[in-house]
Scaffold this motif. Sequence first.
Motif, PDB file in Angstrom:
ATOM      1  N   GLU A  95       0.849  -1.191   0.000  1.00  0.00           N
ATOM      2  CA  GLU A  95       0.000   0.000   0.000  1.00  0.00           C
ATOM      3  C   GLU A  95       0.884   1.240   0.000  1.00  0.00           C
ATOM      4  O   GLU A  95       1.801   1.351   0.807  1.00  0.00           O
ATOM      5  N   VAL A  96       0.594   2.145  -0.923  1.00  0.00           N
ATOM      6  CA  VAL A  96       1.333   3.403  -0.975  1.00  0.00           C
ATOM      7  C   VAL A  96       0.770   4.318   0.105  1.00  0.00           C
ATOM      8  O   VAL A  96      -0.436   4.478   0.224  1.00  0.00           O
ATOM      9  N   GLY A  97       1.662   4.891   0.875  1.00  0.00           N
ATOM     10  CA  GLY A  97       1.254   5.826   1.925  1.00  0.00           C
ATOM     11  C   GLY A  97       1.620   7.240   1.541  1.00  0.00           C
ATOM     12  O   GLY A  97       1.322   7.701   0.437  1.00  0.00           O
ATOM     13  N   GLU A  98       2.314   7.887   2.432  1.00  0.00           N
ATOM     14  CA  GLU A  98       2.703   9.282   2.261  1.00  0.00           C
ATOM     15  C   GLU A  98       3.618   9.462   1.042  1.00  0.00           C
ATOM     16  O   GLU A  98       4.543   8.686   0.829  1.00  0.00           O
ATOM     17  N   GLN A  99       3.342  10.498   0.250  1.00  0.00           N
ATOM     18  CA  GLN A  99       4.173  10.832  -0.910  1.00  0.00           C
ATOM     19  C   GLN A  99       4.534  12.307  -0.822  1.00  0.00           C
ATOM     20  O   GLN A  99       3.787  13.162  -1.259  1.00  0.00           O
ATOM     21  N   ARG A 100       5.694  12.582  -0.235  1.00  0.00           N
ATOM     22  CA  ARG A 100       6.147  13.964  -0.082  1.00  0.00           C
ATOM     23  C   ARG A 100       7.221  14.264  -1.116  1.00  0.00           C
ATOM     24  O   ARG A 100       7.616  13.405  -1.881  1.00  0.00           O
ATOM     25  N   GLY A 101       7.690  15.491  -1.087  1.00  0.00           N
ATOM     26  CA  GLY A 101       8.726  15.920  -2.020  1.00  0.00           C
ATOM     27  C   GLY A 101      10.060  15.244  -1.805  1.00  0.00           C
ATOM     28  O   GLY A 101      10.859  15.138  -2.734  1.00  0.00           O
ATOM     29  N   ASP A 102      10.322  14.746  -0.579  1.00  0.00           N
ATOM     30  CA  ASP A 102      11.621  14.135  -0.299  1.00  0.00           C
ATOM     31  C   ASP A 102      11.532  12.642   0.003  1.00  0.00           C
ATOM     32  O   ASP A 102      12.548  11.972   0.108  1.00  0.00           O
ATOM     33  N   ARG A 103      10.308  12.101   0.160  1.00  0.00           N
ATOM     34  CA  ARG A 103      10.192  10.688   0.501  1.00  0.00           C
ATOM     35  C   ARG A 103       8.834  10.118   0.106  1.00  0.00           C
ATOM     36  O   ARG A 103       7.857  10.836  -0.009  1.00  0.00           O
ATOM     37  N   VAL A 104       8.839   8.796  -0.085  1.00  0.00           N
ATOM     38  CA  VAL A 104       7.628   8.032  -0.390  1.00  0.00           C
ATOM     39  C   VAL A 104       7.601   6.854   0.578  1.00  0.00           C
ATOM     40  O   VAL A 104       8.626   6.213   0.796  1.00  0.00           O
ATOM     41  N   THR A 105       6.429   6.596   1.166  1.00  0.00           N
ATOM     42  CA  THR A 105       6.293   5.475   2.086  1.00  0.00           C
ATOM     43  C   THR A 105       5.412   4.393   1.458  1.00  0.00           C
ATOM     44  O   THR A 105       4.331   4.682   0.953  1.00  0.00           O
ATOM     45  N   VAL A 106       5.897   3.153   1.488  1.00  0.00           N
ATOM     46  CA  VAL A 106       5.127   2.007   1.021  1.00  0.00           C
ATOM     47  C   VAL A 106       5.131   0.975   2.134  1.00  0.00           C
ATOM     48  O   VAL A 106       6.182   0.637   2.679  1.00  0.00           O
ATOM     49  N   THR A 107       3.931   0.497   2.493  1.00  0.00           N
ATOM     50  CA  THR A 107       3.810  -0.529   3.527  1.00  0.00           C
ATOM     51  C   THR A 107       3.621  -1.887   2.866  1.00  0.00           C
ATOM     52  O   THR A 107       2.693  -2.072   2.073  1.00  0.00           O
ATOM     53  N   MET A 108       4.504  -2.813   3.200  1.00  0.00           N
ATOM     54  CA  MET A 108       4.385  -4.188   2.726  1.00  0.00           C
ATOM     55  C   MET A 108       3.445  -4.905   3.697  1.00  0.00           C
ATOM     56  O   MET A 108       3.666  -4.885   4.909  1.00  0.00           O
ATOM     57  N   VAL A 109       2.394  -5.512   3.166  1.00  0.00           N
ATOM     58  CA  VAL A 109       1.351  -6.130   3.980  1.00  0.00           C
ATOM     59  C   VAL A 109       1.386  -7.639   3.779  1.00  0.00           C
ATOM     60  O   VAL A 109       1.426  -8.124   2.650  1.00  0.00           O
ATOM     61  N   GLU A 110       1.359  -8.371   4.893  1.00  0.00           N
ATOM     62  CA  GLU A 110       1.234  -9.826   4.846  1.00  0.00           C
ATOM     63  C   GLU A 110      -0.095 -10.180   5.502  1.00  0.00           C
ATOM     64  O   GLU A 110      -0.286  -9.942   6.694  1.00  0.00           O
ATOM     65  N   THR A 111      -1.019 -10.731   4.717  1.00  0.00           N
ATOM     66  CA  THR A 111      -2.348 -11.066   5.213  1.00  0.00           C
ATOM     67  C   THR A 111      -2.432 -12.569   5.449  1.00  0.00           C
ATOM     68  O   THR A 111      -2.157 -13.364   4.537  1.00  0.00           O
ATOM     69  N   LYS A 112      -2.812 -12.930   6.689  1.00  0.00           N
ATOM     70  CA  LYS A 112      -2.924 -14.341   7.078  1.00  0.00           C
ATOM     71  C   LYS A 112      -4.381 -14.671   7.356  1.00  0.00           C
ATOM     72  O   LYS A 112      -5.164 -13.795   7.723  1.00  0.00           O
ATOM     73  N   PRO A 113      -4.767 -15.950   7.222  1.00  0.00           N
ATOM     74  CA  PRO A 113      -6.145 -16.328   7.530  1.00  0.00           C
ATOM     75  C   PRO A 113      -6.437 -16.157   9.022  1.00  0.00           C
ATOM     76  O   PRO A 113      -5.567 -16.377   9.870  1.00  0.00           O
ATOM     77  N   ALA A 114      -7.666 -15.767   9.340  1.00  0.00           N
ATOM     78  CA  ALA A 114      -8.057 -15.572  10.734  1.00  0.00           C
ATOM     79  C   ALA A 114      -8.137 -16.893  11.497  1.00  0.00           C
ATOM     80  O   ALA A 114      -7.852 -16.947  12.688  1.00  0.00           O
ATOM     81  N   ASP A 115      -8.532 -17.971  10.806  1.00  0.00           N
ATOM     82  CA  ASP A 115      -8.662 -19.283  11.442  1.00  0.00           C
ATOM     83  C   ASP A 115      -7.284 -19.880  11.685  1.00  0.00           C
ATOM     84  O   ASP A 115      -6.580 -20.256  10.753  1.00  0.00           O
ATOM     85  N   LYS A 116      -6.885 -19.972  12.921  1.00  0.00           N
ATOM     86  CA  LYS A 116      -5.558 -20.506  13.268  1.00  0.00           C
ATOM     87  C   LYS A 116      -5.454 -22.010  13.026  1.00  0.00           C
ATOM     88  O   LYS A 116      -4.381 -22.565  13.069  1.00  0.00           O
ATOM     89  N   ASN A 117      -6.584 -22.678  12.782  1.00  0.00           N
ATOM     90  CA  ASN A 117      -6.577 -24.118  12.522  1.00  0.00           C
ATOM     91  C   ASN A 117      -6.464 -24.444  11.034  1.00  0.00           C
ATOM     92  O   ASN A 117      -6.559 -25.593  10.638  1.00  0.00           O
ATOM     93  N   THR A 118      -6.264 -23.444  10.214  1.00  0.00           N
ATOM     94  CA  THR A 118      -6.112 -23.655   8.773  1.00  0.00           C
ATOM     95  C   THR A 118      -4.778 -24.336   8.505  1.00  0.00           C
ATOM     96  O   THR A 118      -3.745 -23.905   9.020  1.00  0.00           O
ATOM     97  N   MET A 119      -4.815 -25.405   7.702  1.00  0.00           N
ATOM     98  CA  MET A 119      -3.585 -26.113   7.336  1.00  0.00           C
ATOM     99  C   MET A 119      -2.883 -25.318   6.232  1.00  0.00           C
ATOM    100  O   MET A 119      -3.504 -24.984   5.224  1.00  0.00           O
ATOM    101  N   CYS A 120      -1.625 -25.015   6.432  1.00  0.00           N
ATOM    102  CA  CYS A 120      -0.853 -24.236   5.462  1.00  0.00           C
ATOM    103  C   CYS A 120       0.459 -24.933   5.162  1.00  0.00           C
ATOM    104  O   CYS A 120       1.015 -25.625   6.021  1.00  0.00           O
ATOM    105  N   THR A 121       0.975 -24.718   3.977  1.00  0.00           N
ATOM    106  CA  THR A 121       2.274 -25.278   3.613  1.00  0.00           C
ATOM    107  C   THR A 121       3.380 -24.486   4.312  1.00  0.00           C
ATOM    108  O   THR A 121       3.150 -23.388   4.803  1.00  0.00           O
TER     109      THR A 121
END
Length: 151
Positions: A95-121
Amino acid sequence: MIGAAAVLVLATACGQQQATPQAPAESPPASQELTKVPGRKPAEPPAQDQGGSVPAAQIDSGALPRGYPVEVSAGEGGTLTITGQEGGCSQASAEVGEQRGDRVTVTMVETKPADKNTMCTMDMRYPPITVRLDEPLGDRLLVLKYTQRTE
């Protein structure tokens, strides 16, 4: 005697079929091929559409988790392609955040399933994630942040 003759014929036939393999002629990589036309200069290789890698000195990655890849390339029209990190059931996005004249902020997002019992590799993937800025990055500092979410 007939058996010995048959073996001799087979050995000779097999020997004739074996030809010395010739190495294929090597051609230069496509990026180095130039077209020659009499009376004209050689054609130039096509220009790359992507801007190229953003130098490490222009990236503040201090907020990323340890071991998170820091690979960013700038493209046309203010696009950035950033290597994300995901694994198992998680999905990477940015997600692109703040975009100023001297800097740009980008947040890297990791989305996980809410169900903790989900089988994952138990694998890690590093997908390229493209975001669009209002203006090209230019000489501005790119600040990379990180957050985890559940869906």
